[in-house]
Scaffold this active site. Structure first.
Site, PDB file in Angstrom:
ATOM      1  N   ASP A  31      29.671   9.219  15.660  1.00  0.00           N
ATOM      2  CA  ASP A  31      29.539  10.501  16.351  1.00  0.00           C
ATOM      3  C   ASP A  31      30.628  10.592  17.408  1.00  0.00           C
ATOM      4  O   ASP A  31      31.039   9.590  17.977  1.00  0.00           O
ATOM      5  CB  ASP A  31      28.151  10.630  17.004  1.00  0.00           C
ATOM      6  CG  ASP A  31      27.733  12.073  17.142  1.00  0.00           C
ATOM      7  OD1 ASP A  31      26.768  12.480  16.464  1.00  0.00           O
ATOM      8  OD2 ASP A  31      28.370  12.808  17.921  1.00  0.00           O
ATOM      9  N   CYS A 263      16.915  25.666  10.534  1.00  0.00           N
ATOM     10  CA  CYS A 263      17.352  25.762   9.130  1.00  0.00           C
ATOM     11  C   CYS A 263      17.087  27.115   8.486  1.00  0.00           C
ATOM     12  O   CYS A 263      18.020  27.773   8.026  1.00  0.00           O
ATOM     13  CB  CYS A 263      16.684  24.658   8.309  1.00  0.00           C
ATOM     14  SG  CYS A 263      17.003  23.030   8.977  1.00  0.00           S
TER      15      CYS A 263
END
Ligand code: UGA
Length: 435
Positions: A31, A263
């Site tokens: 990350d 989502c």
């Protein structure tokens, strides 16, 4: 054992990394956010998921799971590099914004050595695999690689459960060699779930088509709920009757305040945009998006209507997360309903067992925050339930009545036994039936 690098340590990347390490693969999660990687390297999780912590600690300890900010060291040895970065909606076009995907593809391309499969786990529009392939090829013409689509179907709050118990594993491939590598990775699931190996563009579409269908299913039962309320039917009985038909299925037929989360809203919008792009408008999805938004505004007004005789009255909101079991408030229906109510009232106090901090960063000082249910409901003229937390099922109704100014409950998740609530002397409204 395969060597897997996962780019992105969010709700998809981190549980996937932990799960793959648990299956015996050597996993490195990458990350860009240094703070996140530092925390993970100190053994601290950066998000909450049921069952994640135990497996995370176990696999860090055994050395199967590692974290780094250095893409090079993670990618150069990997058999598979998974892209699990965010694809947030573009603020204006509502299309999935692919800048993180493209940036990650460009960066990882520089470090590929040997044959590597680059698998896209992020939800990406049809054709993104082709773009990723072109970017890698342009950045590193000598790289030996294939790009596959590997859509993720995990639910937030159940990520670990869903990882180990998938309904299906979908592999979108254009090269047999890449398919074989992924079949090896998912070998432990052979005989436990369906495998579907399809064209890469089909795989990319399957993810959107599935999420949009589930969103439409929820919207459908929400519309039926409104109909049942007006027509004197009970949506719980109707949903049960529909769900017994195996062609329909019982899941995702719980009516509520509208679907939310990171989502469904994003993916329905992106799918609708794709429909326009390809000249095949997706009217069902477009209607679902618009009506799901209208629903939240209508619910806000419905709550406001309960205090019309004393408009300064206190509104207690129970539940802020987009669903139970998570602290996530992204696109939460509760937040949109509150935003609607704020137009009429500044006397709103909110409570959530997990999501208070996240809600604060969105609602700021437009509402008051309570640390307990009792604090939220004390002196309230109406209490409205917007997230399905188990705690709300066990509300002590006698106590609640004694602390509220007027005993009114609007239960938008059908959490309570309505008949019992009424017996306790409350005015009660729920979804999909009139009492
Ligand atoms: C959803 C899908 O369920 C996953 O399969 C998918 O992998 C994920 O999106 C994703 O694309 O990453 P999630 O957003 O975690 O998972 O949440 P869901 O459990 O699907 O719930 C979404 C929304 O629908 C919530 O607001 C929930 O309260 C609502 N919902 C769900 C209902 O109102 N009624 C239902 O019957 C089910």
């Amino acid at each position: 054992m395969l060597k897997v690098a996962i780019i992105g340590t969010g709700y998809v990347g981190l549980p996937t990394g932990v799960g793959l390490a648990e299956l015996g693969n050597q996993v490195v999660c990458v990350d860009k956010i240094e703070d996140k990687i530092n925390k993970l390297n100190q053994g601290k999780l950066t998000l909450y998921e049921d069952g994640l912590e135990e497996l995370f600690k176990k696999n860090v300890k055994s050395g199967m799971l590692k974290f780094t900010t250095d893409t090079k060291s993670a990618v150069e040895d990997a058999d598979i590099v998974m892209l699990a970065v965010g694809t947030p909606p573009h603020p204006i076009t509502k299309e999935a914004d692919l800048k993180y995907i493209y940036a990650a593809a460009e960066e990882l391309a520089k470090y590929l050595t040997g044959y590597t499969v680059v698998a896209t786990k992020s939800t990406v529009p049809v054709g993104t695999g082709d773009e990723v392939e072109a970017i890698i090829h342009k950045t590193n013409p000598k790289a030996d690689f294939d790009v596959v689509s590997l859509p993720e179907f995990l639910r937030e709050g159940f990520a670990i459960h869903d990882f180990f118990n998938p309904d299906r594993i979908v592999i979108g491939y254009e090269s047999e060699k890449a398919k074989e590598v992924l079949l090896k990775l998912y070998q432990p699931f052979v005989g436990k779930c369906q495998f579907l190996c399809v064209k890469r563009r089909s795989s990319e579409t399957i993810k959107y088509a599935s999420n949009a269908f589930l969103a439409m299913k929820i919207h459908y039962i929400n519309e039926m709920a409104d109909f049942c309320e007006a027509a004197g039917a009970d949506v719980r009985e109707v949903a049960k009757g529909m769900g017994l038909d195996s062609r329909i299925g019982a899941k995702f037929l719980n009516p509520g305040p509208g679907y939310g989360g990171s989502c469904f809203p994003k993916d329905t919008n992106a799918m609708a945009q794709m429909g326009k792009k390809y000249g095949t408008p997706l009217h069902l999805i477009e209607t679902t998006i618009a009506e799901n938004d209208n629903r939240k505004a209508r619910i806000g007004q419905r709550v406001i209507a309960t205090i019309k005789d004393h408009p300064q009255g206190k509104i207690a909101v129970l539940g802020l997360a987009f669903k139970g079991g998570t602290d996530d408030c992204r696109e939460s229906p509760a937040i949109d309903i509150i935003k609607e109510m704020i137009k009429y009232s500044r006397n709103i106090m909110v409570y959530d067992p997990k999501a208070l901090e996240n809600a604060k960063s969105i609602l700021n000082n437009t509402v008051h925050y309570a640390e307990t249910i009792t604090e939220a409901c004390s002196g309230a003229d109406v209490a409205v339930i917007l997230t399905e937390w188990e705690d709300f099922k066990k509300l002590d109704l006698d106590h609640l009545k004694s602390i509220m100014k007027s005993p009114k409950i609007v239960d938008m998740r059908n959490m309570l036994n309505g008949e019992d609530v009424i017996k306790h002397g409350f005015q009660y409204q729920c979804v999909g039936r009139k009492l």
